[in-house]
Design an enzyme around this catalytic site. Structure first.
Site, short mmCIF file in Angstrom:
data_model
loop_
_atom_site.label_atom_id
_atom_site.label_comp_id
_atom_site.label_asym_id
_atom_site.label_seq_id
_atom_site.Cartn_x
_atom_site.Cartn_y
_atom_site.Cartn_z
CB SER A 193 -0.94 -0.04 1.21
OG SER A 193 -1.93 0.96 1.15
CG ASP A 212 7.31 4.54 -11.71
OD1 ASP A 212 7.96 3.48 -11.76
OD2 ASP A 212 6.07 4.58 -11.76
CE LYS A 230 -4.88 -2.37 0.74
NZ LYS A 230 -5.00 -0.92 0.45
#
Length: 676
Positions: free
Chosen positions: A394, A405, A419
């Site tokens: 999460s 990224d 998740k």
């Protein structure tokens, strides 16, 4: 810099970033959320939640329109009813519970087919009425007296559990625990307690928080005997927890049994406003010349961002006179997540100002884009490694995904949990709450890392296969994949505990030996703890201790259940010879485990040292002490020591074969990254 976004529908909009400002053009049902603007997240959601009541306001509006348009062409609500959203202040139509919220935004048109909405509302009302009647009739006339509260919770939980495992009704007790987890605060004495594995009727101190119970003198391994004169054996774990908590400023008397002490120990504890630390440990690790800092982040409550910021400032200051901080390890292993706001605040400490961090999208939630409007605390040029494992989930994955990224650091460890869903916590009457899934989140490259598909409910779930995972590109052009968690840039798998370790833990052998050690050595100085380790002499003593109590610590293996079932089947079938050979097989597994004292000696020693250390030093110290034998930490240090290795890991591999990234039209990538 111009950033292209795809809103709901086909309307494109762009975001420009200049001098720290964010402006939006052509916006449709999408919000840009800075760190300071979290309060707007659920505006659309709350509007949707009231829509069934708001429809009545629309009906009244329609009737008024019809009265005024008798001589004109009739206004067709079915075909052409529009909700106008214009760049003017927010308006409230209606009053009280029936208020319908119209949010101000850029000019757009959204068609609402009222009859369809009314039909859905009517069907929903029927279902609500049926549930009410069924519960009432059962309460009134069922043959035996029933617990309607239990029936209600069973029905609601069965309904919600069919959606996904994260959508749950929280009763009063659950809601209180949820409040503690999200706020990180409660009134109490600062003890973590749980059942003793050696005898679950006993309640044992698992953790004594620094600044609270630890300073008062309680230690892990203490057994609670009574609380304010009431025997803990009569209370049980849940009620014992309730008695320890209370209003700050009040006091509670606790009696404990401690190894090596003939008499019970009495503590008069003053309750405080306990703050559970999101960052329990910060330190420079390894060779001081390496100047590598370590931050353990165990949760994402309300103070997570502040605590990480303070940790980075502390590490930076400690290296100011020795050439500056060279690298930082952010440890997110075993961190199950928490508040979305907390993950955005934490990620903002490590990425460039104005960077996108995460986007959330949901049917009623709309689309929110979270961007950093803070200057990062991590000094420019400082290398970053993020540790993750299968229990990092999460909010942990939001932070790891943003850093990966944006090519802001290297991810080390094993694949994360996966998740990619977002929950809202809605307060309900009677001190209850509803936690339910309202959307999915997307990392800056546009990928959703959700590993399990719940689109058909929890009874027909499936984990996305690796062949189904689509490829995306990081800001620098490296390939990453969606569905299935965050894949580390440097994979370091940790072997599961051996059968011997698991058996020694489940039978309480480590605990008992730690009791014995503490009874003959009640205290250790800081200098003694700094050099303490389980040497060969102490390890041999532990082996002798286990063998002398063989009946108590008889090995329990993972195949015991299978062997027991087979033994029963053989006896029922009359296979005596096979039954005898099965006993020989059982004995062979025990002997193999005994050999583990040699083959798994290093692991058993580390585990034993941990159980002894927690008796003498606070969490911030033993967490750091455990790192010296941590293979994932060791690998992260190696990466941070080498500028060339670190740079290579963040550079796209020119010769690597990969499938092209998913097309922009099929991806949420355009939500965050500039189109290229």
């Amino acid at each position: 810099m111009s950033v292209c976004f795809v809103g709901s529908g086909s309307v494109l909009f762009s975001v420009g970033i200049s001098s720290g400002s964010v402006f939006v053009t052509g916006l449709k049902d999408v919000r840009i959320v800075k760190n300071s603007d979290y309060s707007v997240r659920f505006n659309a959601l709350n509007t949707k939640r009231r829509r069934s009541r708001g429809i009545s306001c629309m009906s009244e509006f329609q009737n008024e329109q019809k009265k005024e348009e008798k001589s004109e062409k009739k206004f067709s609500l079915k075909d052409s009813f529009h909700r106008f959203r214009t760049a003017v202040p927010t308006f409230l139509l209606g009053s009280g519970a029936g208020a319908f919220l119209v949010c101000a935004a850029a000019l757009s048109l959204t068609t609402i087919e009222e009859p369809t909405e009314l039909a859905a509302a009517s069907a929903l009302q029927q279902q609500i009425s049926l549930f009410d009647m069924i519960l009432h009739d059962i309460d009134l006339a069922y043959v035996d007296k029933v617990d309607t509260q239990k029936l209600f919770e069973t029905g609601v939980n069965a309904m919600l559990s069919s959606l996904d495992p994260y959508t749950q009704f929280e009763n009063l007790k659950d809601a209180q625990e949820l409040a503690v987890k999200t706020s990180g605060r409660y009134g109490g004495v600062g003890l973590g307690i749980g059942p003793d594995v050696r005898d679950e009727k006993h309640v044992m101190v698992l953790n004594a928080f620094e600044g609270y119970a630890f300073e008062a003198g309680l230690r892990p391994g203490d057994l609670l005997v009574s609380i304010d004169g009431v025997a803990v054996s009569e209370l049980g774990l849940e009620k014992a927890t309730e008695r320890l908590r209370g209003e700050p400023g009040t006091e509670v008397k606790v009696l404990v049994s401690r190894p090596g002490s003939k008499d019970l120990l009495s503590f008069q504890l003053k309750r405080n406003r306990i703050t559970i630390r999101d960052v329990p440990a910060v330190a420079l690790i390894g060779d001081p010349a390496d100047r590598i800092g370590y931050i353990k982040l165990q949760s994402f409550a309300r103070n997570a961002g502040k605590e990480v910021r303070l940790a980075l400032q502390t590490l930076t200051a400690s290296c100011a006179s020795t050439g500056g901080l060279n690298g930082v390890i952010l440890d997110l292993r075993w961190n199950p997540g928490g508040l979305l706001d907390g993950s955005v605040e934490v990620a903002s400490q490590f990425v460039a100002h104005g960077s996108p961090i995460v986007a959330t999208k949901g049917r009623a939630l709309g689309t929110d884009i979270y961007m950093s409007d803070l200057e990062p605390v991590l000094p420019r040029g400082t290398k970053l490694a993020v540790l993750v494992n299968g229990q990092s989930a999460s909010a942990s994955e939001i932070v790891a995904g943003a850093i990966q990224d944006l090519d802001a650091g290297v991810i080390v460890g094993s694949r994360t949990y996966g998740k990619g869903l977002v929950q809202n916590i809605q307060a309900l009457p009677y001190d209850t709450a509803l936690r339910y899934t309202v959307g999915r989140y997307y990392t800056p490259s546009g990928r959703c890392i959700q590993a399990i598909d719940y689109s058909k409910g929890t009874k027909d779930t499936k984990r996305f296969d690796d062949s189904q995972r689509k490829e995306y590109k990081t800001l620098g052009g490296r390939t990453v994949r969606d569905s299935g968690g965050i894949d580390p840039d440097v994979v370091v798998e940790v072997e599961r505990p051996s059968e011997l370790e698991q058996s020694l833990m489940s039978t309480g052998a480590f605990l008992d030996f730690a009791d014995k050690f503490e009874s003959r050595r009640p205290s250790m100085t800081r200098s003694e703890l700094d050099v303490f380790q389980v040497d060969n002499k102490l390890y041999e003593e532990f082996q002798t201790f286990v063998r002398n109590n063989k009946s108590k610590y008889e090995a329990k293996t993972s195949v015991d259940g299978t062997l027991a079932e087979l033994d029963t089947a053989l006896k029922e079938s009359g296979y005596r010879r096979a039954t005898t050979e099965l006993q020989e097989l059982r004995q062979a597994t025990i002997e193999d485990m005994d050999e583990g004292f040699v083959s798994h000696g290093a692991e058993v020693k580390r585990r034993l040292e941990h159980f002894i250390r927690v008796r003498y030093e606070p969490q911030s110290k033993w967490i750091v002490a455990d790192l010296k034998n941590d293979v994932q930490v060791q690998r992260a240090v190696e990466v941070l020591r080498s500028r060339s290795l670190y740079t290579d890991l963040l550079t796209p591999q020119k010769n690597a074969e990969s499938q092209p990234a998913v097309a922009a039209s099929d991806s949420a990538r355009d939500l965050l990254f500039p189109s290229t």
